[in-house]
Write a protein that holds these residues in place. Structure first.
Motif, short mmCIF file in Angstrom:
data_model
loop_
_atom_site.label_atom_id
_atom_site.label_comp_id
_atom_site.label_asym_id
_atom_site.label_seq_id
_atom_site.Cartn_x
_atom_site.Cartn_y
_atom_site.Cartn_z
N ARG A 18 0.84 -1.20 0.00
CA ARG A 18 0.00 0.00 0.00
C ARG A 18 0.88 1.24 0.00
NH1 ARG A 18 -4.40 -2.27 -1.58
NH2 ARG A 18 -5.58 -3.40 -0.04
N LEU A 19 0.32 2.33 -0.51
CA LEU A 19 0.99 3.63 -0.40
C LEU A 19 0.50 4.30 0.88
CD1 LEU A 19 0.87 4.97 -4.04
CD2 LEU A 19 2.89 4.46 -2.71
N VAL A 20 1.42 4.60 1.76
CA VAL A 20 1.09 5.25 3.02
C VAL A 20 1.50 6.72 2.92
CG1 VAL A 20 1.51 5.27 5.51
CG2 VAL A 20 1.42 3.09 4.28
N THR A 21 0.56 7.61 3.19
CA THR A 21 0.82 9.04 3.08
C THR A 21 1.73 9.51 4.20
OG1 THR A 21 -1.34 9.36 2.05
CG2 THR A 21 -0.27 11.31 2.96
N ARG A 22 2.76 10.26 3.83
CA ARG A 22 3.72 10.80 4.78
C ARG A 22 4.00 12.26 4.43
NH1 ARG A 22 3.61 6.83 8.25
NH2 ARG A 22 4.64 4.92 7.67
N ALA A 23 4.38 13.03 5.42
CA ALA A 23 4.84 14.39 5.18
C ALA A 23 6.30 14.32 4.74
CB ALA A 23 4.72 15.23 6.45
N GLU A 24 6.62 15.04 3.68
CA GLU A 24 7.98 15.04 3.17
C GLU A 24 8.86 15.90 4.06
OE1 GLU A 24 10.33 16.30 -0.91
OE2 GLU A 24 8.16 16.07 -0.96
#
Length: 124
Positions: A18-24
């Motif tokens: 899965r793609l897990v959303t993260r802050a860059e």
């Protein structure tokens, strides 16, 4: 207030990719940039800012490592947290039962409220 880009990191979630959303995170800011920014915004010499930061850093380290929670005003608080195994009697309590020691930062209510003003964008 702020602008942060979001990115998707591929991770295994319950057996599925899965793609897990993260802050860059753009970079790690060194103390030299902090000193320059404080000197500019406060209108004082960088050498004085450097001395003050070194003093604050030493004072915070001293108090935290001696069991105090350090209140940093509108920024939050820093404290040492130690977690250990449970024992039946007070006589059994020992440093050898500690599983982990860490420094914990707790943001102030003002910092937490400021998070609502960050603009998150995605280039996906």
């Amino acid at each position: 207030m702020g602008q942060i880009n979001l990115k998707g990191n591929v991770q295994n979630v319950f057996g599925k990719q899965r793609l897990v959303t993260r802050a860059e995170r753009y970079s790690t800011i060194g103390s030299d940039l902090i000193v320059a920014r404080v000197a500019q915004t406060a209108g004082i010499k960088e050498a004085n800012v450097q001395k003050a930061i070194m003093g604050i850093r030493e004072a915070v380290r001293y108090f935290v490592l001696n069991g105090h929670s350090v209140d940093l005003g509108n920024f939050g608080a820093i404290k040492l947290v130690a977690q250990g195994k449970a024992v039946a009697t007070k006589a059994q309590v020992s440093r050898f039962l500690l599983r982990g020691i860490k420094i914990l930062y707790s943001p102030s209510k003002k910092v937490r409220n400021t998070l609502a003003n960050i603009n998150f964008t995605s280039n996906n």
